[in-house]
Design a protein around this motif. Sequence first.
Motif, PDB file in Angstrom:
ATOM      1  N   SER A 190       0.857  -1.191   0.000  1.00 24.75           N
ATOM      2  CA  SER A 190       0.000   0.000   0.000  1.00 24.75           C
ATOM      3  C   SER A 190       0.889   1.235   0.000  1.00 24.75           C
ATOM      4  CB  SER A 190      -0.914   0.012   1.218  1.00 24.75           C
ATOM      5  OG  SER A 190      -1.856  -1.031   1.161  1.00 24.75           O
ATOM      6  N   LEU A 191       0.425   2.284  -0.644  1.00 26.26           N
ATOM      7  CA  LEU A 191       1.175   3.533  -0.765  1.00 26.26           C
ATOM      8  C   LEU A 191       0.426   4.635  -0.027  1.00 26.26           C
ATOM      9  CD1 LEU A 191       3.567   5.056  -2.124  1.00 26.26           C
ATOM     10  CD2 LEU A 191       2.071   5.439  -4.083  1.00 26.26           C
ATOM     11  N   LEU A 192       1.138   5.354   0.838  1.00 24.88           N
ATOM     12  CA  LEU A 192       0.563   6.459   1.591  1.00 24.88           C
ATOM     13  C   LEU A 192       1.335   7.724   1.241  1.00 24.88           C
ATOM     14  CD1 LEU A 192      -1.268   7.670   3.778  1.00 24.88           C
ATOM     15  CD2 LEU A 192       0.337   6.815   5.502  1.00 24.88           C
ATOM     16  N   LEU A 193       0.609   8.713   0.703  1.00 27.28           N
ATOM     17  CA  LEU A 193       1.211   9.977   0.293  1.00 27.28           C
ATOM     18  C   LEU A 193       0.866  11.059   1.305  1.00 27.28           C
ATOM     19  CD1 LEU A 193       0.113   9.813  -3.450  1.00 27.28           C
ATOM     20  CD2 LEU A 193       2.397   9.328  -2.597  1.00 27.28           C
ATOM     21  N   TYR A 194       1.889  11.737   1.827  1.00 22.25           N
ATOM     22  CA  TYR A 194       1.652  12.880   2.720  1.00 22.25           C
ATOM     23  C   TYR A 194       1.528  14.115   1.830  1.00 22.25           C
ATOM     24  CZ  TYR A 194       2.556   9.962   6.756  1.00 22.25           C
ATOM     25  OH  TYR A 194       2.472   8.991   7.723  1.00 22.25           O
ATOM     26  N   TYR A 195       0.277  14.524   1.623  1.00 26.99           N
ATOM     27  CA  TYR A 195      -0.036  15.555   0.637  1.00 26.99           C
ATOM     28  C   TYR A 195      -0.010  16.941   1.274  1.00 26.99           C
ATOM     29  CZ  TYR A 195      -1.289  14.892  -4.279  1.00 26.99           C
ATOM     30  OH  TYR A 195      -1.250  14.764  -5.641  1.00 26.99           O
ATOM     31  N   GLN A 196       0.441  17.932   0.505  1.00 32.43           N
ATOM     32  CA  GLN A 196       0.560  19.293   1.005  1.00 32.43           C
ATOM     33  C   GLN A 196      -0.720  20.102   0.818  1.00 32.43           C
ATOM     34  OE1 GLN A 196       4.166  19.990  -1.336  1.00 32.43           O
ATOM     35  NE2 GLN A 196       5.351  20.095   0.568  1.00 32.43           N
ATOM     36  N   ARG A 197      -1.715  19.501   0.214  1.00 34.11           N
ATOM     37  CA  ARG A 197      -3.056  20.091   0.083  1.00 34.11           C
ATOM     38  C   ARG A 197      -4.060  18.965  -0.012  1.00 34.11           C
ATOM     39  NH1 ARG A 197      -4.337  18.705  -4.909  1.00 34.11           N
ATOM     40  NH2 ARG A 197      -2.822  18.875  -6.622  1.00 34.11           N
ATOM     41  N   LYS A 198      -5.340  19.296   0.073  1.00 32.03           N
ATOM     42  CA  LYS A 198      -6.358  18.267  -0.073  1.00 32.03           C
ATOM     43  C   LYS A 198      -6.318  17.702  -1.498  1.00 32.03           C
ATOM     44  CE  LYS A 198      -9.676  19.858   3.390  1.00 32.03           C
ATOM     45  NZ  LYS A 198     -11.070  20.306   3.640  1.00 32.03           N
ATOM     46  N   PRO A 199      -6.404  16.379  -1.643  1.00 33.73           N
ATOM     47  CA  PRO A 199      -6.399  15.804  -2.997  1.00 33.73           C
ATOM     48  C   PRO A 199      -7.632  16.230  -3.787  1.00 33.73           C
ATOM     49  CG  PRO A 199      -6.896  14.130  -1.350  1.00 33.73           C
ATOM     50  CD  PRO A 199      -6.519  15.349  -0.594  1.00 33.73           C
ATOM     51  N   ARG A 200      -7.438  16.425  -5.090  1.00 26.19           N
ATOM     52  CA  ARG A 200      -8.494  16.875  -5.998  1.00 26.19           C
ATOM     53  C   ARG A 200      -8.910  15.717  -6.907  1.00 26.19           C
ATOM     54  NH1 ARG A 200      -4.933  22.289  -7.355  1.00 26.19           N
ATOM     55  NH2 ARG A 200      -5.233  23.304  -5.309  1.00 26.19           N
ATOM     56  N   PRO A 201      -9.998  15.887  -7.653  1.00 25.80           N
ATOM     57  CA  PRO A 201     -10.450  14.803  -8.545  1.00 25.80           C
ATOM     58  C   PRO A 201      -9.344  14.295  -9.467  1.00 25.80           C
ATOM     59  CG  PRO A 201     -12.167  16.455  -8.370  1.00 25.80           C
ATOM     60  CD  PRO A 201     -10.986  16.993  -7.612  1.00 25.80           C
ATOM     61  N   ASN A 202      -8.496  15.213  -9.983  1.00 19.68           N
ATOM     62  CA  ASN A 202      -7.408  14.771 -10.858  1.00 19.68           C
ATOM     63  C   ASN A 202      -6.403  13.894 -10.119  1.00 19.68           C
ATOM     64  OD1 ASN A 202      -8.401  16.030 -13.108  1.00 19.68           O
ATOM     65  ND2 ASN A 202      -7.082  17.841 -12.959  1.00 19.68           N
ATOM     66  N   ASP A 203      -6.177  14.187  -8.826  1.00 18.42           N
ATOM     67  CA  ASP A 203      -5.259  13.371  -8.028  1.00 18.42           C
ATOM     68  C   ASP A 203      -5.807  11.957  -7.872  1.00 18.42           C
ATOM     69  OD1 ASP A 203      -3.482  15.553  -7.531  1.00 18.42           O
ATOM     70  OD2 ASP A 203      -4.875  16.278  -6.010  1.00 18.42           O
ATOM     71  N   PHE A 204      -7.113  11.857  -7.590  1.00 20.72           N
ATOM     72  CA  PHE A 204      -7.726  10.534  -7.443  1.00 20.72           C
ATOM     73  C   PHE A 204      -7.689   9.766  -8.762  1.00 20.72           C
ATOM     74  CE2 PHE A 204      -9.831  12.667  -3.802  1.00 20.72           C
ATOM     75  CZ  PHE A 204      -9.450  11.780  -2.813  1.00 20.72           C
ATOM     76  N   ALA A 205      -7.901  10.488  -9.870  1.00 26.57           N
ATOM     77  CA  ALA A 205      -7.859   9.829 -11.176  1.00 26.57           C
ATOM     78  C   ALA A 205      -6.454   9.299 -11.469  1.00 26.57           C
ATOM     79  CB  ALA A 205      -8.295  10.812 -12.268  1.00 26.57           C
ATOM     80  N   THR A 206      -5.446  10.095 -11.154  1.00 26.30           N
ATOM     81  CA  THR A 206      -4.058   9.653 -11.351  1.00 26.30           C
ATOM     82  C   THR A 206      -3.738   8.467 -10.453  1.00 26.30           C
ATOM     83  OG1 THR A 206      -3.407  11.925 -11.890  1.00 26.30           O
ATOM     84  CG2 THR A 206      -1.646  10.394 -11.300  1.00 26.30           C
ATOM     85  N   ALA A 207      -4.243   8.508  -9.226  1.00 19.79           N
ATOM     86  CA  ALA A 207      -4.016   7.410  -8.282  1.00 19.79           C
ATOM     87  C   ALA A 207      -4.659   6.117  -8.775  1.00 19.79           C
ATOM     88  CB  ALA A 207      -4.562   7.785  -6.905  1.00 19.79           C
ATOM     89  N   ARG A 208      -5.878   6.223  -9.302  1.00 19.60           N
ATOM     90  CA  ARG A 208      -6.558   5.029  -9.838  1.00 19.60           C
ATOM     91  C   ARG A 208      -5.782   4.441 -11.011  1.00 19.60           C
ATOM     92  NH1 ARG A 208     -11.287   7.886  -8.395  1.00 19.60           N
ATOM     93  NH2 ARG A 208     -11.308   8.977 -10.379  1.00 19.60           N
ATOM     94  N   GLU A 209      -5.268   5.295 -11.863  1.00 19.01           N
ATOM     95  CA  GLU A 209      -4.501   4.821 -13.019  1.00 19.01           C
ATOM     96  C   GLU A 209      -3.218   4.130 -12.560  1.00 19.01           C
ATOM     97  OE1 GLU A 209      -2.571   6.499 -17.216  1.00 19.01           O
ATOM     98  OE2 GLU A 209      -3.693   7.847 -15.899  1.00 19.01           O
ATOM     99  N   LEU A 210      -2.570   4.706 -11.530  1.00 21.48           N
ATOM    100  CA  LEU A 210      -1.321   4.125 -11.031  1.00 21.48           C
ATOM    101  C   LEU A 210      -1.557   2.743 -10.434  1.00 21.48           C
ATOM    102  CD1 LEU A 210       1.704   4.496 -10.428  1.00 21.48           C
ATOM    103  CD2 LEU A 210       1.051   5.531  -8.243  1.00 21.48           C
ATOM    104  N   THR A 211      -2.582   2.596  -9.596  1.00 20.61           N
ATOM    105  CA  THR A 211      -2.846   1.300  -8.973  1.00 20.61           C
ATOM    106  C   THR A 211      -3.265   0.259 -10.007  1.00 20.61           C
ATOM    107  OG1 THR A 211      -5.112   2.014  -8.440  1.00 20.61           O
ATOM    108  CG2 THR A 211      -3.443   2.268  -6.712  1.00 20.61           C
ATOM    109  N   ALA A 212      -3.916   0.703 -11.061  1.00 19.19           N
ATOM    110  CA  ALA A 212      -4.335  -0.233 -12.109  1.00 19.19           C
ATOM    111  C   ALA A 212      -3.145  -0.746 -12.907  1.00 19.19           C
ATOM    112  CB  ALA A 212      -5.344   0.437 -13.040  1.00 19.19           C
ATOM    113  N   ARG A 213      -2.096   0.058 -12.997  1.00 14.16           N
ATOM    114  CA  ARG A 213      -0.954  -0.286 -13.842  1.00 14.16           C
ATOM    115  C   ARG A 213       0.184  -0.984 -13.084  1.00 14.16           C
ATOM    116  NH1 ARG A 213      -0.851   2.050 -18.903  1.00 14.16           N
ATOM    117  NH2 ARG A 213      -2.546   3.521 -19.366  1.00 14.16           N
ATOM    118  N   VAL A 214       0.123  -0.965 -11.756  1.00 11.64           N
ATOM    119  CA  VAL A 214       1.214  -1.559 -10.970  1.00 11.64           C
ATOM    120  C   VAL A 214       0.683  -2.783 -10.234  1.00 11.64           C
ATOM    121  CG1 VAL A 214       2.919  -1.216  -9.146  1.00 11.64           C
ATOM    122  CG2 VAL A 214       2.349   0.676 -10.699  1.00 11.64           C
ATOM    123  N   ASP A 215       1.060  -3.943 -10.728  1.00 11.89           N
ATOM    124  CA  ASP A 215       0.626  -5.188 -10.108  1.00 11.89           C
ATOM    125  C   ASP A 215       1.248  -5.333  -8.719  1.00 11.89           C
ATOM    126  OD1 ASP A 215      -0.575  -7.725  -9.922  1.00 11.89           O
ATOM    127  OD2 ASP A 215       1.276  -8.700 -10.569  1.00 11.89           O
TER     128      ASP A 215
END
Length: 430
Positions: A190-215
């Motif tokens: 599992s990956l935990l990111l300490y973010y410097q602002r609240k995540p936005r819809p684009n951040d969640f979309a990028t996160a979904r793409e990353l988890t889908a591509r990394v087995d």
Amino acid sequence: MNHNTIIVEKMVNGGYGLARLTKGSIILLQNSLPGEKIYLGTIEKRKNTHFGEVEKILSPHPQRIDPPCPYYHRCGGCDLQHCSYEGQLDIKTQIIKEMFQGLSSSVSPPLPSPLQFGYRQRIRLQVDKGKIGFFKFRSSEIIPIKACLIAHPAINRILEILLERKEFQTLCRNSCQVELHFNPADETISLLLYYQRKPRPNDFATARELTARVDGLEGLFFKGDSFALVGLENDKGRILSQRIPANGYAAFTLSWEIGGFCQVNLLQNCNLIDYVQRVFLSSESHTVLDLFCGMGNFSIPLAQSAQSLVGVEGQGSSIRCAESNSKAAGLTNTCFIKGAIHDVCRRLLKEGRKFETTIVDPPRQGLPHLATDLASLSTRSIIYISCDPATLVRDIKDLLKHNFHLVSVQPVDMFPQTHHIETIAVLEKN
């Protein structure tokens, strides 16, 4: 300051070699070992302490080896890789013996770790301006890394992939730190990111793409100073778990939430639990107080042979997990309280509560100003698990003033290749 040739007298807490300058002033040295003749380079004075740089080893210690990690002399993490593992255990024994001089004449050799490398269940990396890695020693400079030799191999496998993914690089632009957590239950990360602002819809979309591509990357979460932990599709957390085998107690499972505390050396944690169970003087009428209980690391096995157990912890996620772990183990004699340790202890005293044994496993600051309350709550014994021998010695001195005596001191090597030492001290009431 001119170069000096000096001899390292001994190793001291913090992983430093101690030597003396020509005028008798103490100087602390990294990358040194006892008895070594050192050609001293740069000397820096910080507050009232001199720190020196080893320019050349003129007479190496017999246990000196070539550090296997390519980042060793730059990364500020491991600081004993230049010593064989046998030598590391000897160093830790001598440090604890010296620190406990006058308190105990019997310090046992450290319990060695089952793994010398690849033992860490999680790592936290620093992020800044495209650099992802660990801090340089005594510096805010980041040393980029591609792998960490003391991290679980599954963590390094995923990290290598992440560093090549543009989605990960995009998410890191708004991160100050990233953590990779290994789940022993299914061997995923599992990956935990300490973010410097609240995540936005684009951040969640990028996160979904990353988890889908990394087995093998099964969870991605954001956490920040201005918002609580959040995952994809508002997932509040992921449960990680480890099966603790039977050894004088019934086998049980420890589960914890992502971002919650667990011992990073999972195999050695089993040995730690076993040792605490052995020194626990249990009986069917035994009452136990477990301070800083976390998710029940010691509560669950000890409650199996006690009349009752009260666990206290300040972190809500840990309390939730402790209650869940107790229920999963079939226990009905446990009670877990969320609150500040000092406040709860005072409340228990007002209620007239007494406990035959108190288990304490505090963070590095130890138990300041708690000795009097502990002595009043504990009628028989205290088992103190410490990750900082300096605060442990301080607290034991306070407890000795309250009708306790020190029975045993057992170092446990939870962190091979580093100077850090876990220590279990057992005290009994006179």
